[in-house]
Design an enzyme around this catalytic site. Structure first.
Site, short mmCIF file in Angstrom:
data_model
loop_
_atom_site.label_atom_id
_atom_site.label_comp_id
_atom_site.label_asym_id
_atom_site.label_seq_id
_atom_site.Cartn_x
_atom_site.Cartn_y
_atom_site.Cartn_z
N PRO A 197 0.83 -1.21 0.00
CA PRO A 197 0.00 0.00 0.00
C PRO A 197 0.86 1.25 0.00
O PRO A 197 1.84 1.34 0.75
CB PRO A 197 -0.82 -0.13 1.29
CG PRO A 197 -0.13 -1.15 2.11
CD PRO A 197 0.66 -2.02 1.22
N CYS A 239 0.33 5.50 -0.07
CA CYS A 239 -0.57 6.65 -0.05
C CYS A 239 -0.39 7.51 -1.30
O CYS A 239 0.74 7.83 -1.68
CB CYS A 239 -0.33 7.49 1.20
SG CYS A 239 -0.87 6.68 2.72
N ALA A 269 -3.26 3.08 2.55
CA ALA A 269 -3.86 3.24 3.88
C ALA A 269 -5.15 4.03 3.76
O ALA A 269 -5.16 5.16 3.28
CB ALA A 269 -2.90 3.95 4.81
N GLN A 322 -5.75 -1.63 2.72
CA GLN A 322 -5.18 -1.47 4.05
C GLN A 322 -6.07 -0.53 4.85
O GLN A 322 -6.31 0.61 4.43
CB GLN A 322 -3.76 -0.92 3.98
CG GLN A 322 -3.06 -0.86 5.32
CD GLN A 322 -1.71 -0.18 5.23
OE1 GLN A 322 -1.64 1.02 4.98
NE2 GLN A 322 -0.64 -0.94 5.42
N TYR A 368 1.37 5.01 13.32
CA TYR A 368 -0.04 5.35 13.36
C TYR A 368 -0.67 4.75 14.63
O TYR A 368 0.03 4.21 15.48
CB TYR A 368 -0.72 4.94 12.06
CG TYR A 368 -0.12 5.68 10.87
CD1 TYR A 368 -0.10 7.09 10.86
CD2 TYR A 368 0.48 5.01 9.82
CE1 TYR A 368 0.49 7.79 9.81
CE2 TYR A 368 1.07 5.72 8.76
CZ TYR A 368 1.06 7.09 8.77
OH TYR A 368 1.65 7.79 7.74
N ARG A 418 0.09 -5.42 8.95
CA ARG A 418 1.42 -4.81 8.81
C ARG A 418 1.79 -4.17 10.14
O ARG A 418 1.02 -3.39 10.69
CB ARG A 418 1.41 -3.76 7.69
CG ARG A 418 2.80 -3.35 7.22
CD ARG A 418 2.72 -2.32 6.11
NE ARG A 418 3.91 -2.39 5.26
CZ ARG A 418 4.21 -1.49 4.33
NH1 ARG A 418 3.43 -0.45 4.13
NH2 ARG A 418 5.29 -1.62 3.59
N ARG A 452 8.15 1.46 -3.92
CA ARG A 452 8.76 2.44 -4.83
C ARG A 452 9.23 1.80 -6.13
O ARG A 452 9.17 2.43 -7.19
CB ARG A 452 9.93 3.13 -4.12
CG ARG A 452 9.47 4.19 -3.13
CD ARG A 452 10.61 4.72 -2.30
NE ARG A 452 11.00 3.77 -1.26
CZ ARG A 452 11.90 4.04 -0.32
NH1 ARG A 452 12.51 5.22 -0.30
NH2 ARG A 452 12.21 3.15 0.60
#
Length: 367
Positions: free
Chosen positions: A23, A25, A57, A100, A182, A230, A326
């Site tokens: 995932p 963002c 996310a 996610q 988070y 995760r 990436r």
């Protein structure tokens, strides 16, 4: 066939290979609703050759967004938009699509990275943030509200509701976000959890709320679909979460019925010194969890971009699945190209087959 490109059962879901798009963002939603950017982004990844694609996310409540531009799954408009994206993908790809689900906690109410990546001002729509303790992520960020029992109950219900929406929207998998500083990380780490009640102190107490969320999600998500998590292997700061706590958390989730454990690190403390330039720098955490819970599906992530590196990781048994992020943004056909590099079929969609490597002049010739 390389092991990387061999099938792998993840609970009730069988992946055609071990490559997972992690995932990432996009900070491109409006009021939590995915936009045309997400349509092309996810559509492209759905034909990338990966065995699984996981959507970024996605906030389970408005207060749980990292930024105002995050995707969400707390209302009908968001659910309908995701459902349409998945319906359209199914006309051209059978690649499993997961989402996610997460809550940003004290790292919420900030601007997107290219908009400054800072705490929002009152004139920018800032909202109340929540965490284990009333301590900001950075000195100039919002001071969160230390969560009450009612706040915890609300968040648990939000995860349950988001799971039901994800199921109706057609997602094949849900990944619980308990990483990168988070909300659930904020409870797990002693660096961000300074509570003196039943949810703070020793690891068993710090893990109580994250495990409650995990159990609620497990109960709300169909057993006929895959469920993963995760979580962090390290805070990269002295006094942070210990490796034996990481492995204990992984074991508890596996025992709870989670189908895979996805190991990452960092993001919980602003002063952390993360060795991000080192290929496979987080592999040690996946390896430790795999050794502690050998029956679990363990996913490794973090600067894994060379096909042979990925093959060696799964062949050695350090991890069962390889997540790339990436590398997939840089090369959306990374999995196709990795298959060729490892001696497997490229596996392009028929519409693109004439662009396959074997048709290029000089392919396969030395020099």
């Amino acid at each position: 066939m390389s092991l990387l490109f061999s099938p792998r059962a993840v609970g009730p879901l069988t992946l055609k290979n071990r490559v997972v798009i992690a995932p990432m963002c996009q900070y491109s939603a409006i009021d939590g609703v995915p936009q045309p950017w997400h349509v092309q982004h996810l559509g492209k990844l759905a034909i990338s050759g990966a065995g699984l694609v996981i959507v970024e996310a996605t906030g389970v409540e408005a207060a749980g967004r990292i930024t105002p531009d995050d995707t969400g799954l707390w209302n009908d408009a968001q659910e309908a938009a995701f459902a349409q994206i998945i319906t359209d993908i199914r006309t051209y790809s059978d690649t499993p699509i997961g989402v996610q689900l997460g809550h940003a906690g004290r790292k919420a109410s900030t601007s997107a990275p290219w908009k400054g990546g800072r705490a929002l001002g009152a004139d920018e729509g800032a909202w109340e943030t929540f965490s284990a303790s009333a301590e900001p992520f950075k000195d100039d960020w919002h001071t969160p509200t230390a969560m009450s029992q009612a706040d915890m109950d609300r968040v648990v219900s939000a995860f349950e509701d988001a799971a039901r929406r994800a199921d109706r929207a057609g997602f094949d998998l849900v990944e619980l976000h308990a990483a990168h500083g988070y909300l659930l990380t904020q409870f797990l780490s002693p660096l961000s959890n300074h509570r003196t009640d039943d949810f703070g102190g020793g690891f068993e107490s710090r893990a109580r709320f994250p495990l409650r969320v995990a159990q609620a999600l497990r109960d709300a998500w169909p057993r006929t679909k895959a469920l993963g998590v995760r979580f962090n292997g390290s805070d990269w700061v002295e006094g942070g979460i210990a490796l034996d706590e990481v492995t204990a958390f992984g074991q508890a989730l596996h025992d709870m019925g989670y189908d895979y454990l996805h190991l990452t690190s960092g993001g919980n403390v602003a002063r952390a010194d993360i060795p991000g330039a080192e290929p496979g720098y987080q592999l040690q955490f996946a390896q430790a969890v795999k050794a502690a819970t050998p029956d679990a599906n363990v996913m490794a992530v973090g600067m894994i971009f060379d096909p042979q590196q990925a093959e060696d990781i799964v062949a050695s048994g350090q991890a069962d699945l390889i997540a790339i992020a990436r590398a997939a943004l840089d090369d959306p056909n990374w999995a196709h190209h990795a298959a060729v590099a490892l001696g497997d079929e490229e596996g392009l969609p028929p519409q693109y087959e004439r662009a396959g490597k074997k048709y290029w002049p000089g392919y396969g010739k030395a020099g």
